[in-house]
Design an enzyme around this catalytic site. Structure first.
Site, PDB file in Angstrom:
ATOM      1  CE  LYS A  72     -21.665  -5.699   8.528  1.00  6.10           C
ATOM      2  NZ  LYS A  72     -22.203  -4.379   8.156  1.00  6.10           N
TER       3      LYS A  72
ATOM      4  CB  CYS B 132       1.435   7.802 -26.541  1.00  5.61           C
ATOM      5  SG  CYS B 132       1.751   7.382 -24.820  1.00  5.61           S
TER       6      CYS B 132
ATOM      7  CE1 TYR C  12     -25.651 -16.178  -6.873  1.00  3.00           C
ATOM      8  CE2 TYR C  12     -24.259 -14.817  -5.472  1.00  3.00           C
ATOM      9  CZ  TYR C  12     -24.394 -15.750  -6.489  1.00  3.00           C
ATOM     10  OH  TYR C  12     -23.287 -16.246  -7.117  1.00  3.00           O
TER      11      TYR C  12
ATOM     12  CE  LYS D 173     -25.418  -8.044   6.908  1.00  3.96           C
ATOM     13  NZ  LYS D 173     -25.118  -6.911   6.016  1.00  3.96           N
TER      14      LYS D 173
ATOM     15  CB  CYS E   3       5.670   8.972 -25.893  1.00  6.05           C
ATOM     16  SG  CYS E   3       4.382  10.190 -25.504  1.00  6.05           S
TER      17      CYS E   3
ATOM     18  CG  ASP F 124     -21.837  -4.558   0.637  1.00 12.58           C
ATOM     19  OD1 ASP F 124     -22.880  -4.113   1.139  1.00 12.58           O
ATOM     20  OD2 ASP F 124     -20.793  -3.890   0.534  1.00 12.58           O
TER      21      ASP F 124
ATOM     22  CB  CYS G 148       0.096  11.390 -22.962  1.00 11.82           C
ATOM     23  SG  CYS G 148       1.164  11.316 -24.425  1.00 11.82           S
TER      24      CYS G 148
ATOM     25  CD  GLU H 131     -29.247 -17.874   3.795  1.00  8.66           C
ATOM     26  OE1 GLU H 131     -30.171 -18.624   3.519  1.00  8.66           O
ATOM     27  OE2 GLU H 131     -29.405 -16.646   4.000  1.00  8.66           O
TER      28      GLU H 131
ATOM     29  CB  CYS I   4       3.898  11.128 -21.867  1.00 13.59           C
ATOM     30  SG  CYS I   4       3.340   9.426 -22.091  1.00 13.59           S
TER      31      CYS I   4
END
Length: 672
Positions: free
Chosen positions: A309, A427, A220, A113, A406, A115, A421, A111, A403
């Protein structure tokens, strides 16, 4: 119809529709029809609270306030697994299994693993009774109200289930949800979440289940435990769990021997990155349950299972340049362009460096050889520099002062990580991003007008503001002349625009893209003011007193409301019949017992949620505020109330009362 019968019908129907949508990707009814049924059930449960079921579909949206998580002892210890990064270790594990089973034939189940956060769920007669975190393996926190908000998780099992069953599994935050959440936080200049696992863990610890629901967690199942023996093998139990309606990842596989296990590991070394959830390895279990019993346990882990792992995904490559992108709120985000390098199943060409502070902290310079990892194996990020390989004469990176889109001088508000900005009205990237936000799924959700299409319309000058979207149906002939847009697509787009006029007001408010006004704040403001006109007429001080709004949000919203361009925008949206008020009746007045009194609620309460107490106060003529002043009538104190509020109330001689003392102010029926 009898209320009890109607509640039962709606509950069963909504459970079925949820299962079809989340387990089989089938939409039997429209979103509008589903929402109407859910709203009807919610109203019936409020009118007849004694008929409401603990696992009602209305629990999916949360609303339960938990002042402190109780703990519960696991009936079966939640042991940890032994880990290895070595295929040789796996072959040694297989040899130990062979010796332990004295040469009898055996097979494995492999299966992914995942996280996430390990969770134990108890179902009795098919109904979800309790959700408990792993904790120390012996005891964990009871987080049932938060678990009920996970939409992929059945609140009641389908047919042929044991009367008593415990389901083990992983609660996780999907990668896309995590990315969306971090993008929103980055736009607002907030610290980014480290990875999806931490985000899921933090969500499960929230005391307000409505906030948990907004995090869109998933689950799950990977193990089924029952008193007595109901299955002969682990693979059989997984198939049964799926048949009961539990979400089981289809990635598991039965393997006849250790070589097939290694083949599975090699196959998923890259393929795992295509999954919607992070994985960091493979869990290998002996399939036969009697053989598991025969192999037994050590003090910390089972002898019949092990986790392989994968090595951490990292790479070394050259930093070519830094690009500066402008977001919806004007935040300027640096993105590193790299010499393409393979990493975690993809070719990485770009990586995040977040902000100017991070560039300075890493001491980045163009031409550096940098180390790149995937944060939570999702977002590539630069984690360090190979200083030994730095080119001679490499200059420190200078963050732009104007910026990049612009040319407006950038500003850096005090206490924020991002330069911004301030040219909100001129902008182009900001204007385009606000349009994309307006049509997004969580806002107006306009079918046929996704981010790419609305961006194209912006570039062509067809739309500049959300109000311009509602002029598009009158420009149908002009749209037909555009490339890659057929008449059917245009008709779908126009239908989507019309449908957007039926969304709730709080989603329109959220869709306007006002800084700091996220989904939850938009909902609170809509509930409090009930229409856009009242919000725009309120002062920053008044809005700051709305529960869970506060000064920073109130200042931002008040400034937005004062700008003539935004006032004109709202007028145009109103003319286009976009919902700018809450439909339905306001909370029904029960009495005027609290008329003229104002209240602040702080902390977590024993008998009612904060929202329920607010509604009670308003039903009896009282007003809710968010700040403490001399004019405040009462501070209602729950557990874990901040000491600053208590101190300020004491200094100003504001009466501090408990939940029960508040209820005593109400008519006797309510107090009882």
């Amino acid at each position: 119809m009898d209320p009890q019968q109607r509640i039962q019908e709606l509950t069963q129907r909504l459970h079925h529709l949820n299962n079809q949508y989340y387990q089989h990707d089938i939409s039997e009814v429209s979103d509008q029809e589903f929402d109407a049924m859910l709203a009807e059930l919610n109203q019936l449960e409020k009118a007849y609270p004694d008929l409401a079921q603990p696992n009602s579909p209305t629990q999916r949206v949360g609303g339960t306030i938990t002042k402190q998580f109780a703990t519960a002892q696991h009936r079966y210890p939640m042991l940890s697994l032994g880990n290895t990064y070595s295929e040789d270790d796996l072959r040694e594990f297989d040899e130990r299994v062979q010796r332990g089973l004295e040469g009898a034939p055996y097979s494995y189940v492999c299966e992914q693993k995942f996280d996430g956060v390990a969770m134990s769920l108890h179902y009795a007669t098919g109904e979800l009774q309790q959700g408990v975190t792993r904790g120390d393996g012996t005891r964990g926190d009871v987080v049932t109200a938060n678990v009920r908000t996970i939409r992929t998780l059945p609140l009641h099992l389908h047919a042929n289930f044991p009367a008593d069953v415990e389901v083990r599994g992983e609660v996780f935050m999907p990668n896309q949800v995590f990315n969306d959440l971090n993008q929103e936080r980055e736009q607002n200049g907030e610290a980014l979440l480290a990875n999806p696992r931490n985000a899921a863990s933090g969500a499960l610890k929230l005391q307000d289940s409505a906030l948990v629901a907004a995090r869109r967690l998933r689950f799950y199942a990977y193990s089924v435990l029952t008193p007595g023996r109901h299955f002969t093998s682990h693979s059989e139990s997984l198939e049964a769990a799926a048949a009961w309606g539990l979400p089981v990842s289809p990635t598991w596989r039965r393997c006849a021997n250790i070589q097939e296990v290694l083949d599975y590991i090699h196959e998923w070394a890259q393929k795992r990155f295509e999954l919607p959830v992070n994985t960091d390895g493979i869990v290998i279990k002996v399939d036969n349950l009697r053989q598991q019993d025969q192999l037994g346990l050590t003090a910390k882990s089972p002898r019949w299972a092990i986790a392989y792992k994968y090595p951490a995904a990292a790479a070394r490559t050259e930093l070519l340049r830094i690009e500066y992108n402008v977001g919806r709120t004007g935040a300027v985000t640096p993105v590193a362009h790299l010499t393409p390098v393979p990493l975690a199943g993809t070719i990485v060409k770009r990586a995040s460096v977040h902000n100017a502070n991070q560039i300075a902290l890493l001491d980045l310079r163009i031409g550096d050889m940098v180390f790149v990892e995937k944060g939570g194996e999702i977002i590539p990020k630069i984690t360090g520099v190979d200083f030994a390989a730095r080119p001679a004469g490499a200059e420190p990176i200078r963050y732009p002062s104007e910026c990049p889109a612009c040319g407006t001088p950038l500003v850096r508000p005090e206490g924020e990580a991002h330069y911004r900005c301030p040219n909100e009205r001129g902008c182009p990237p900001q204007l385009k991003a606000r349009l994309e936000h307006y049509v997004s799924r969580k806002a107006l959700n306009i079918d046929g007008l996704g981010a790419e299409t609305v961006g194209r319309f912006f570039d062509l000058g067809l739309v500049k503001t959300p109000a311009d979207i509602y002029d598009l149906p009158q420009r149908r002939a002009e749209l037909i002349g555009l490339e890659r847009l057929g008449e059917k697509s245009i008709d779908n787009l126009i239908a989507g625009i019309e449908k957007s006029k039926t969304v709730p007001f709080e989603r329109v408010l959220f869709g306007l893209g006002i800084r700091y006004v996220g989904e939850t704040v938009a909902q609170k403001l809509a509930q409090h003011y009930r229409n856009m006109a009242a919000i725009m007429a309120a002062s920053a001080k008044e809005m700051a007193e709305v529960p869970e709004v506060g000064g920073v949000i109130a200042d931002s919203l008040a400034l937005w409301s004062q700008q003539p361009e935004n006032q004109h925008l709202v007028q145009r949206l109103q003319a286009a019949a976009v919902p700018l008020e809450v439909t339905g009746e306001p909370p029904k007045a029960v009495s005027d017992r609290l008329a003229g009194l104002t209240f602040v609620l702080s902390g977590v309460f024993e008998n009612y949620s904060r929202e329920q107490l607010q509604e009670l106060i308003q039903q009896h003529g009282g007003k809710i505020t968010g700040s403490i002043s001399k004019k405040l009538s009462y501070l209602v104190a729950g557990e874990n109330m901040g000491p600053a509020k208590r101190e300020k109330a004491t200094t100003l001689k504001v009466p501090i009362i408990s939940e029960n003392e508040l209820l005593a102010l109400l008519p006797t029926a309510e107090a009882d």
